[in-house]
Every structure is written in C-alpha cells, then in structure tokens.
Design an enzyme around this catalytic site. Structure first.
Site, short mmCIF file in Angstrom:
data_model
loop_
_atom_site.label_atom_id
_atom_site.label_comp_id
_atom_site.label_asym_id
_atom_site.label_seq_id
_atom_site.Cartn_x
_atom_site.Cartn_y
_atom_site.Cartn_z
NE ARG A 102 4.40 -34.88 -6.36
CZ ARG A 102 4.83 -36.07 -5.86
NH1 ARG A 102 4.45 -37.10 -5.60
NH2 ARG A 102 6.32 -35.73 -5.78
CG HIS A 129 10.62 -35.06 -8.93
ND1 HIS A 129 10.10 -34.38 -8.16
CD2 HIS A 129 10.30 -36.39 -8.37
CE1 HIS A 129 9.57 -34.77 -6.96
NE2 HIS A 129 9.93 -36.18 -6.89
CD GLN A 132 13.74 -37.69 -5.45
OE1 GLN A 132 12.57 -37.87 -4.74
NE2 GLN A 132 14.92 -38.27 -4.83
CG ASP A 219 11.30 -43.32 -11.05
OD1 ASP A 219 10.42 -43.70 -10.09
OD2 ASP A 219 10.68 -42.36 -11.78
CB CYS A 260 13.01 -40.73 -6.92
SG CYS A 260 11.71 -41.43 -7.94
NE ARG A 288 12.30 -34.49 -2.75
CZ ARG A 288 11.21 -34.93 -3.20
NH1 ARG A 288 10.86 -36.24 -3.40
NH2 ARG A 288 10.29 -34.02 -3.52
N1 NVA Z 1 8.22 -40.91 -11.89
C1 NVA Z 1 7.56 -41.05 -10.83
C2 NVA Z 1 8.45 -40.75 -9.75
C3 NVA Z 1 7.40 -40.62 -8.13
C4 NVA Z 1 8.15 -39.77 -7.17
C5 NVA Z 1 6.15 -40.65 -11.07
O1 NVA Z 1 6.04 -39.58 -11.63
O2 NVA Z 1 5.11 -41.25 -10.49
N1 CP Z 2 10.04 -39.18 -4.57
C1 CP Z 2 8.85 -38.51 -4.29
O1 CP Z 2 8.57 -37.58 -4.99
O2 CP Z 2 8.08 -39.27 -3.33
P1 CP Z 2 6.50 -38.82 -3.14
O3 CP Z 2 5.93 -39.37 -4.67
O4 CP Z 2 6.34 -39.62 -1.80
O5 CP Z 2 6.28 -37.51 -3.02
#
Ligand code: NVA
Ligand code: CP
Length: 301
Positions: A102, A129, A132, A219, A260, A288
């Site tokens: 990540r 992502h 997800q 989101d 998500c 997930r």
């Molecule tokens: N769009 C959000 C998704 C979090 C799971 C982010 O990148 O922070």
């Molecule tokens: N939806 C998601 O990826 O959650 P986290 O940021 O908690 O991993």
C-alpha cells in the site's frame, strides 16, 4: 495472472475465476474448513499509509490459508530512508513468496513487480484499489445474484476507487455511470479506455448518474495523501456529491449501497442511507477477506 497491480490486469475470465474461488473459500470457512492452500508460504505486507481492513484481512487471510503474514511498516524499513525499490524488491524476493504493498504512486507497485521475482499485490495506490473492487463485485453478485447487465453508479472523487470500479464493473459486464465535479475526474487512461464501452458514462450531475442504478457507490472526498486539499475539496463536493435519500429515490428500488470505508457521515453519505445499507456495506468489508484469499491462492498457490 502473475501479479494484481490494477483491475485491468484481469481478463473477464480471470475476474470470474477469482470471484468463484472467493465464494468457495467463504463457504469453506463458514463450514469451519480451513484448508492449508498456502502452507509455509510467507506474504510481506508493506504499508506506507494507514489501514484497518486491508491489513487485518490480509493477515487473517494468510493465517487461515496456513501461511505466514509479515507486517512491514515502510517507515521502519530502509525503503523509508531511500533504499531503491529495485534493490528492496530483489532482496525481499529471496525471503518471501509474495508481497502486498500500500503506497502512493502506482509506479512504486509496478517497480516492485518489474524488479522482484515474486507475485505483487496492490493494496491501494493513488491510482488503483483492485482488492477492494474484487470484494465489491463479490458482494454485488452475492446480493443481486448476478453482475452482468446491472448498472453501477459512483458519486464523488475520481480517485483510486473510481478508477478501479470503472474497469472492474465494465470487465464484469456491468454498466457504470460516474459523477464527479469538474477537475476531479478519474484518470485519463481509464476514461479513454472506458469510453470505448457504451456502458460507460461520465457526468458532473450525481442525479443523472444515479438514474436506474442497481448499485450506488461513493468514497471519501479527500483520500489519503490529499489531506492538504481537504478544505478546498469540502467546498467543491459539499451539498452535491453525496449519497442521500434523493439519490436513492432516483436509483432502482432495492438498489444496494457500497462504501469501501472509512465513511464520513453527512459528507459523501448521509448517516440515514449508510445505516439503511449497513448490512451490505459490512458484508462488503467482510468480503475483502474472502476475495483476497482467492487472490493469494491464485498467485501464491
Ligand atoms: N480513496 C480512499 C480509499 C480508502 C480505502 C483513499 O485512498 O484514501
Ligand atoms: N477500504 C480499505 O481499504 O480500508 P483500509 O484503509 O482500512 O485498509
């Protein structure tokens, strides 16, 4: 399928294979069967950003498969002090059987795949992502009984979720209508490719996008990494780019809602709509685990 870097890595056939395997693994666990598909395999989990779901579901998933997850905070690694990805990838490839990352730039995940010699899984970048979206599609199919022919609508920022939902929905045979403010559209390459598909629509008006939708998705307005723009984004999105009663009235009767998570009540979604669809949203979160286990079995098994 060697890696999962973004949704477009998956053909329609591979996508459905993963979803079928995810359903099977979910059933097995519900029946108390924990088969060691990944006995003695090790998965590194590199996090440059915060996480609740991704970290816990990958760690638990790997344990359930008989393997071993190794959480690695990027800031505690030499990578946080400038060791090149191409060296890190070559070193870790000699210890681990797979890596989930990540991070910020998609190029970092792509470089891990380029220089390493083990499967790489994108656990979220600014661009994509995919884990997800696999869980989202799994949840829709579970609740609606199919994907093909359904309409998804996404309201909000043209971020990683929007990019991956567009590719995922179209690959699955769904149509998707996306509403973002001007200047916050999804990635150019995603729009270019999606525009070849008559099932894709990009608009600025959420009420247009929501019409006859079977699945409504939203989101956060300011993703991880966008913190400095949060105030400015609030002004742009507030009052318009929200999943609320009005949007749900325009969608089909029995339309599902997915998020998500983490969710921001009264920003991208009202508390009322969120709680009315909490069963779907938390099933999505659970999925997930099952969807990622399918990815792990396919890539590392
Ligand atoms: N769009 C959000 C998704 C979090 C799971 C982010 O990148 O922070
Ligand atoms: N939806 C998601 O990826 O959650 P986290 O940021 O908690 O991993």
């Amino acid at each position: 399928m060697k890696h999962l870097l973004k949704m477009s890595d998956l053909s329609k056939e591979e996508l459905y294979e993963l979803l079928d395997l995810a359903d099977q693994l979910k059933k097995e666990v519900k029946n108390g069967e924990f088969k060691p598909y990944l006995k003695n395999k090790t998965l590194g989990l590199i996090f440059q950003k915060s996480s609740t779901r991704t970290r816990v579901s990958f760690e638990v998933g790997m344990q359930q498969l008989g393997g071993y997850p190794l959480f690695l905070n990027a800031n505690d690694m030499q990578i946080g002090r400038g060791e090149p990805i191409k060296d890190t990838a070559r070193v870790l490839s000699r210890y681990l059987d797979g890596i989930m990352i990540r991070t910020y730039g998609q190029d970092e995940v792509d470089d891990f795949a380029k220089y390493g010699s083990i499967p790489i899984i994108n656990g979220l970048t600014e661009y994509a992502h995919p884990c997800q979206i696999l869980a989202d599609l799994m949840t829709i199919r579970e609740i609606k009984g199919k994907l093909e022919g359904l309409k998804m609508c996404y309201i909000g920022d043209g971020n990683n979720m929007a990019n991956s939902l567009i590719v995922g929905a179209l690959t699955a045979g769904m149509s998707i209508s996306v509403a973002t403010p001007k200047g916050y559209e999804p990635a150019e390459d995603v729009i270019k490719e999606a525009s070849k598909n008559p099932g894709f629509e990009l608009v600025n008006d959420p009420e247009v996008a929501a019409k006859n939708a079977d699945v409504v998705v939203t989101d956060v307005w300011a993703s991880m990494g966008d913190e400095s723009q949060a105030e400015e984004r609030m002004k742009v999105f507030q009052g318009t780019y929200q999943v609320n009663d009005k949007i749900m009235e325009l969608a089909n009767t029995n339309a599902m809602v997915l998020h998500c998570l983490p969710a921001h009540r009264e920003e991208e979604i009202t508390e009322k709509v969120f709680e009315a669809h909490a069963d779907e949203i938390f099933e999505e979160a659970e999925n997930r685990l099952h969807a990622q286990k399918a990815v792990l079995v396919k890539l590392l098994g």
